[in-house]
Motif scaffolding. Structure first.
Motif, PDB file in Angstrom:
ATOM      1  N   PRO A  54     -24.363  64.123  84.886  1.00 13.07           N
ATOM      2  CA  PRO A  54     -25.879  64.876  85.054  1.00 13.07           C
ATOM      3  C   PRO A  54     -27.054  64.185  84.879  1.00 13.07           C
ATOM      4  O   PRO A  54     -28.065  64.792  86.239  1.00 13.07           O
ATOM      5  CB  PRO A  54     -26.966  65.317  82.879  1.00 13.07           C
ATOM      6  N   VAL A  55     -27.011  63.142  85.229  1.00 15.14           N
ATOM      7  CA  VAL A  55     -27.696  61.252  85.946  1.00 15.14           C
ATOM      8  C   VAL A  55     -27.057  61.371  87.586  1.00 15.14           C
ATOM      9  O   VAL A  55     -28.336  61.977  88.630  1.00 15.14           O
ATOM     10  CB  VAL A  55     -27.490  60.039  85.398  1.00 15.14           C
ATOM     11  N   VAL A  56     -26.327  61.723  88.072  1.00 10.10           N
ATOM     12  CA  VAL A  56     -25.834  61.740  89.475  1.00 10.10           C
ATOM     13  C   VAL A  56     -26.717  62.371  89.847  1.00 10.10           C
ATOM     14  O   VAL A  56     -27.308  62.773  91.181  1.00 10.10           O
ATOM     15  CB  VAL A  56     -23.881  61.427  89.592  1.00 10.10           C
ATOM     16  N   ALA A  57     -26.567  64.259  89.660  1.00  7.57           N
ATOM     17  CA  ALA A  57     -26.913  65.544  89.853  1.00  7.57           C
ATOM     18  C   ALA A  57     -28.515  65.274  90.335  1.00  7.57           C
ATOM     19  O   ALA A  57     -28.909  65.672  91.020  1.00  7.57           O
ATOM     20  CB  ALA A  57     -26.552  66.541  88.939  1.00  7.57           C
ATOM     21  N   ALA A  58     -28.913  64.660  88.673  1.00  8.51           N
ATOM     22  CA  ALA A  58     -31.067  64.431  89.018  1.00  8.51           C
ATOM     23  C   ALA A  58     -31.311  63.581  90.212  1.00  8.51           C
ATOM     24  O   ALA A  58     -31.777  63.891  91.113  1.00  8.51           O
ATOM     25  CB  ALA A  58     -31.446  63.781  87.935  1.00  8.51           C
ATOM     26  N   LYS A  59     -29.981  61.985  90.246  1.00  8.85           N
ATOM     27  CA  LYS A  59     -30.149  61.144  91.641  1.00  8.85           C
ATOM     28  C   LYS A  59     -30.312  61.780  93.180  1.00  8.85           C
ATOM     29  O   LYS A  59     -30.904  61.635  93.821  1.00  8.85           O
ATOM     30  CB  LYS A  59     -29.839  59.962  91.241  1.00  8.85           C
ATOM     31  N   LEU A  60     -29.691  63.014  92.791  1.00 10.00           N
ATOM     32  CA  LEU A  60     -29.278  63.532  93.894  1.00 10.00           C
ATOM     33  C   LEU A  60     -29.618  64.562  94.513  1.00 10.00           C
ATOM     34  O   LEU A  60     -29.816  65.236  95.636  1.00 10.00           O
ATOM     35  CB  LEU A  60     -27.740  64.321  94.071  1.00 10.00           C
ATOM     36  N   GLY A  61     -30.748  65.398  93.276  1.00 11.06           N
ATOM     37  CA  GLY A  61     -31.558  66.432  93.761  1.00 11.06           C
ATOM     38  C   GLY A  61     -30.867  67.271  93.845  1.00 11.06           C
ATOM     39  O   GLY A  61     -31.354  68.388  93.983  1.00 11.06           O
ATOM     40  N   ILE A  62     -29.693  67.549  92.724  1.00  8.88           N
ATOM     41  CA  ILE A  62     -29.073  69.311  92.582  1.00  8.88           C
ATOM     42  C   ILE A  62     -28.674  69.399  91.414  1.00  8.88           C
ATOM     43  O   ILE A  62     -28.743  68.708  90.346  1.00  8.88           O
ATOM     44  CB  ILE A  62     -27.579  69.373  93.671  1.00  8.88           C
ATOM     45  N   SER A  63     -27.751  70.562  90.997  1.00  2.00           N
ATOM     46  CA  SER A  63     -27.555  70.651  90.455  1.00  2.00           C
ATOM     47  C   SER A  63     -25.837  70.145  89.428  1.00  2.00           C
ATOM     48  O   SER A  63     -25.082  70.327  89.939  1.00  2.00           O
ATOM     49  CB  SER A  63     -27.304  72.628  89.823  1.00  2.00           C
ATOM     50  N   ASN A  64     -25.538  70.237  88.722  1.00  2.00           N
ATOM     51  CA  ASN A  64     -24.298  69.516  88.011  1.00  2.00           C
ATOM     52  C   ASN A  64     -23.002  70.641  88.991  1.00  2.00           C
ATOM     53  O   ASN A  64     -22.247  70.416  89.048  1.00  2.00           O
ATOM     54  CB  ASN A  64     -23.986  69.680  86.595  1.00  2.00           C
ATOM     55  N   SER A  65     -23.356  71.902  89.259  1.00  2.00           N
ATOM     56  CA  SER A  65     -22.313  72.778  89.313  1.00  2.00           C
ATOM     57  C   SER A  65     -22.369  72.798  91.012  1.00  2.00           C
ATOM     58  O   SER A  65     -21.596  72.918  91.476  1.00  2.00           O
ATOM     59  CB  SER A  65     -23.317  74.191  89.632  1.00  2.00           C
ATOM     60  N   GLY A  66     -23.554  71.787  91.913  1.00  2.00           N
ATOM     61  CA  GLY A  66     -23.394  71.453  93.114  1.00  2.00           C
ATOM     62  C   GLY A  66     -22.458  70.334  93.307  1.00  2.00           C
ATOM     63  O   GLY A  66     -22.246  70.613  94.655  1.00  2.00           O
ATOM     64  N   LEU A  67     -23.053  69.686  92.065  1.00  2.00           N
ATOM     65  CA  LEU A  67     -21.671  68.129  91.992  1.00  2.00           C
ATOM     66  C   LEU A  67     -20.411  69.044  92.295  1.00  2.00           C
ATOM     67  O   LEU A  67     -18.824  68.287  93.176  1.00  2.00           O
ATOM     68  CB  LEU A  67     -21.918  67.623  91.278  1.00  2.00           C
ATOM     69  N   ALA A  68     -19.974  69.699  91.576  1.00  3.17           N
ATOM     70  CA  ALA A  68     -18.373  70.785  91.343  1.00  3.17           C
ATOM     71  C   ALA A  68     -18.238  71.031  92.092  1.00  3.17           C
ATOM     72  O   ALA A  68     -17.169  71.151  93.240  1.00  3.17           O
ATOM     73  CB  ALA A  68     -18.462  71.093  90.917  1.00  3.17           C
ATOM     74  N   ARG A  69     -19.126  71.901  93.513  1.00  3.93           N
ATOM     75  CA  ARG A  69     -18.863  72.374  94.730  1.00  3.93           C
ATOM     76  C   ARG A  69     -18.627  71.518  95.792  1.00  3.93           C
ATOM     77  O   ARG A  69     -17.965  71.869  96.302  1.00  3.93           O
ATOM     78  CB  ARG A  69     -20.011  73.277  95.370  1.00  3.93           C
TER      79      ARG A  69
END
Length: 130
Positions: A54-69
């Motif tokens: 969740p922290v990585v996603a927030a710092k990148l400005g994307i969703s958790n699902s976006g990380l997975a994609r």
């Protein structure tokens, strides 16, 4: 509370926390103390990582699902996140655009609902009013 729960509330990766934190039980008072006056190990983890999803996603400005994609399954450090932001791969550019569109749509819906409420101050509940 369990160390997993405390780590989530602190925004840290449990595996990167000290052994005594990972194996112990954290009371509400201890959690509040960690939040109010974080020890050095907690400050370093928050500043440098590795960070949970969740922290990585927030710092990148994307969703958790976006990380997975994007294929990111491992925790990232702050330096790795900065590298991605400096030279974003195409998947990150796409995910940030998607997230921006989602935020814009949420704002539009909130504004629309506020406008409707202003035009119809009675609420329009449809009840008998008895």
């Amino acid at each position: 509370m369990k160390p997993e729960t405390a780590a989530k509330k602190l925004g840290i990766l449990l595996e990167a926390a000290p052994e005594e934190f990972r194996t112990g039980v954290v009371t509400r008072d201890e959690l509040n103390a960690l939040l109010a006056d974080p020890p050095e190990w907690l400050q370093v983890l928050r500043r440098e990582g590795p960070h949970p999803r969740p922290v990585v996603a927030a710092k990148l400005g994307i969703s958790n699902s976006g990380l997975a994609r994007g294929g990111l399954t491992e925790p990232l450090t702050t330096a790795q996140i900065k590298d991605l932001l400096v030279a974003p791969p195409q998947w990150l550019v796409t995910e940030r655009a998607t997230q921006a569109a989602v935020r814009a749509e949420k704002r539009r819906v909130v504004e629309r609902d506020a406008e409707r409420a202003a035009r119809n101050p009675g609420g329009g509940g449809g009840g008998a009013g008895v």
